[in-house]
Motif scaffolding. Sequence first.
Motif, PDB file in Angstrom:
ATOM      1  N   GLU A   1       0.814  -1.076  -0.065  1.00 36.08           N
ATOM      2  CA  GLU A   1       0.247   0.032  -0.158  1.00 36.08           C
ATOM      3  C   GLU A   1       0.794   1.117   0.028  1.00 36.08           C
ATOM      4  N   SER A   2       2.011   1.375  -0.690  1.00 37.63           N
ATOM      5  CA  SER A   2       2.790   2.263  -0.706  1.00 37.63           C
ATOM      6  C   SER A   2       2.591   3.322  -1.608  1.00 37.63           C
ATOM      7  N   LEU A   3       1.628   2.963  -2.625  1.00 34.45           N
ATOM      8  CA  LEU A   3       1.361   3.996  -3.872  1.00 34.45           C
ATOM      9  C   LEU A   3       0.765   5.374  -3.481  1.00 34.45           C
ATOM     10  N   LYS A   4       1.291   6.400  -4.310  1.00 36.97           N
ATOM     11  CA  LYS A   4       0.818   7.740  -4.051  1.00 36.97           C
ATOM     12  C   LYS A   4       0.266   8.071  -5.153  1.00 36.97           C
ATOM     13  N   ILE A   5      -0.979   8.470  -5.547  1.00 26.23           N
ATOM     14  CA  ILE A   5      -1.208   9.144  -6.553  1.00 26.23           C
ATOM     15  C   ILE A   5      -1.695  10.676  -6.665  1.00 26.23           C
ATOM     16  N   LEU A   6      -0.959  11.465  -7.214  1.00 28.59           N
ATOM     17  CA  LEU A   6      -1.076  12.808  -7.108  1.00 28.59           C
ATOM     18  C   LEU A   6      -1.739  13.487  -8.226  1.00 28.59           C
ATOM     19  N   HIS A   7      -2.551  14.611  -7.812  1.00 28.69           N
ATOM     20  CA  HIS A   7      -3.247  15.307  -8.592  1.00 28.69           C
ATOM     21  C   HIS A   7      -2.441  16.211  -9.480  1.00 28.69           C
ATOM     22  N   PRO A   8      -2.831  16.818 -10.645  1.00 32.51           N
ATOM     23  CA  PRO A   8      -2.110  17.748 -11.332  1.00 32.51           C
ATOM     24  C   PRO A   8      -1.299  18.957 -10.340  1.00 32.51           C
ATOM     25  N   ASP A   9      -1.923  19.304  -9.399  1.00 30.74           N
ATOM     26  CA  ASP A   9      -1.342  20.471  -8.674  1.00 30.74           C
ATOM     27  C   ASP A   9      -0.437  19.830  -7.474  1.00 30.74           C
ATOM     28  N   GLY A  10      -0.176  18.273  -7.553  1.00 25.84           N
ATOM     29  CA  GLY A  10       0.774  17.943  -6.546  1.00 25.84           C
ATOM     30  C   GLY A  10      -0.056  17.447  -5.292  1.00 25.84           C
ATOM     31  N   THR A  11      -1.131  17.669  -5.126  1.00 19.09           N
ATOM     32  CA  THR A  11      -1.905  17.217  -3.933  1.00 19.09           C
ATOM     33  C   THR A  11      -2.200  15.492  -3.913  1.00 19.09           C
ATOM     34  N   PRO A  12      -2.155  14.920  -2.744  1.00 14.65           N
ATOM     35  CA  PRO A  12      -2.485  13.333  -3.002  1.00 14.65           C
ATOM     36  C   PRO A  12      -3.760  13.058  -3.144  1.00 14.65           C
ATOM     37  N   PHE A  13      -4.094  12.045  -3.825  1.00 20.04           N
ATOM     38  CA  PHE A  13      -5.544  11.485  -3.436  1.00 20.04           C
ATOM     39  C   PHE A  13      -5.826  11.005  -1.789  1.00 20.04           C
ATOM     40  N   LYS A  14      -6.993  11.377  -1.439  1.00 22.89           N
ATOM     41  CA  LYS A  14      -7.286  11.320   0.012  1.00 22.89           C
ATOM     42  C   LYS A  14      -8.386  10.385  -0.178  1.00 22.89           C
ATOM     43  N   THR A  15      -8.433   9.663   1.194  1.00 22.32           N
ATOM     44  CA  THR A  15      -9.751   8.895   1.422  1.00 22.32           C
ATOM     45  C   THR A  15     -10.888   9.890   2.006  1.00 22.32           C
ATOM     46  N   ALA A  16     -11.931   9.588   2.070  1.00 18.88           N
ATOM     47  CA  ALA A  16     -12.859  10.596   2.562  1.00 18.88           C
ATOM     48  C   ALA A  16     -12.847  10.898   4.061  1.00 18.88           C
ATOM     49  N   LEU A  17     -12.359   9.999   4.674  1.00 20.65           N
ATOM     50  CA  LEU A  17     -11.936  10.347   6.120  1.00 20.65           C
ATOM     51  C   LEU A  17     -10.871  11.326   6.189  1.00 20.65           C
ATOM     52  N   GLU A  18      -9.940  11.232   5.418  1.00 17.51           N
ATOM     53  CA  GLU A  18      -8.697  12.102   5.452  1.00 17.51           C
ATOM     54  C   GLU A  18      -9.327  13.420   4.852  1.00 17.51           C
ATOM     55  N   MET A  19     -10.032  13.591   3.849  1.00 25.00           N
ATOM     56  CA  MET A  19     -10.594  14.679   3.331  1.00 25.00           C
ATOM     57  C   MET A  19     -11.596  15.681   4.601  1.00 25.00           C
TER      58      MET A  19
END
Length: 231
Positions: free
Chosen positions: A173-191
């Motif tokens: 589970e080490s993958l990071k997916i980053l939006h074009p502005d560099g912010t990472p994808f986040k879970t609903a809980l994290e948001m």
Amino acid sequence: MSTSALRSRNDQILYPDSDGQPMSDNTVQFRWIVLIKEGLEFLFRDRPDVFVAGDLLGYAEEGNPKARTAPDVMVAFGRPKGDRGSYKQWEEGGIAPQVVFEILSPGNRVPEMMRKFRIYEDRGVEEYYIYNPDDGDLQGWIQKDGRLQEVPDPRGWISPRLGVRFEPGEGPESLKILHPDGTPFKTALEMQEDAQAERLRADAAEESARVERLRAERLAARLRELGESAD
């Protein structure tokens, strides 16, 4: 065979909205499906012509209900948002999903994954990604000359269609997916946690401003009592 007879035959073919399979085999796979699907929904929230779905059964050919897959996540550009029971390509302007994600689980079998690969390739899927959260391995393919060709190194790879960047790590589970502005994808809980933290910061700033305003008012009142100008 006449056109009317062919149409009558096709009308009798059933295209079930479910293949009877579970959405996920475990909580890890489910978490990643939701993370990617919701992250892409957020990314394209202002694009009415981008349809994002998770675990939606898709039919590639009219009259051939066996030519179907249920990608864990799919993105179709040029198709309107909205609910669907399944994605029938011939009812979607002939547009196949341009981007597909599959999240592996222990239940996946090589023959089934190869069958899906061939269908996606034949349908004209432009980008295909497989992620194994158990070991952190990410594989990607991109359509070139009518074939899905593997991305040699997915580290730092930017999706041509999505604009997101992939940063595979080492381990589960080490993958990071980053939006074009560099912010990472986040879970609903994290948001929700981020939103709550932002509200607390705003409340603290408002309280600090209120205290400072009261202090200034008391100082001005004291100066007036002393016959001094508050200015």
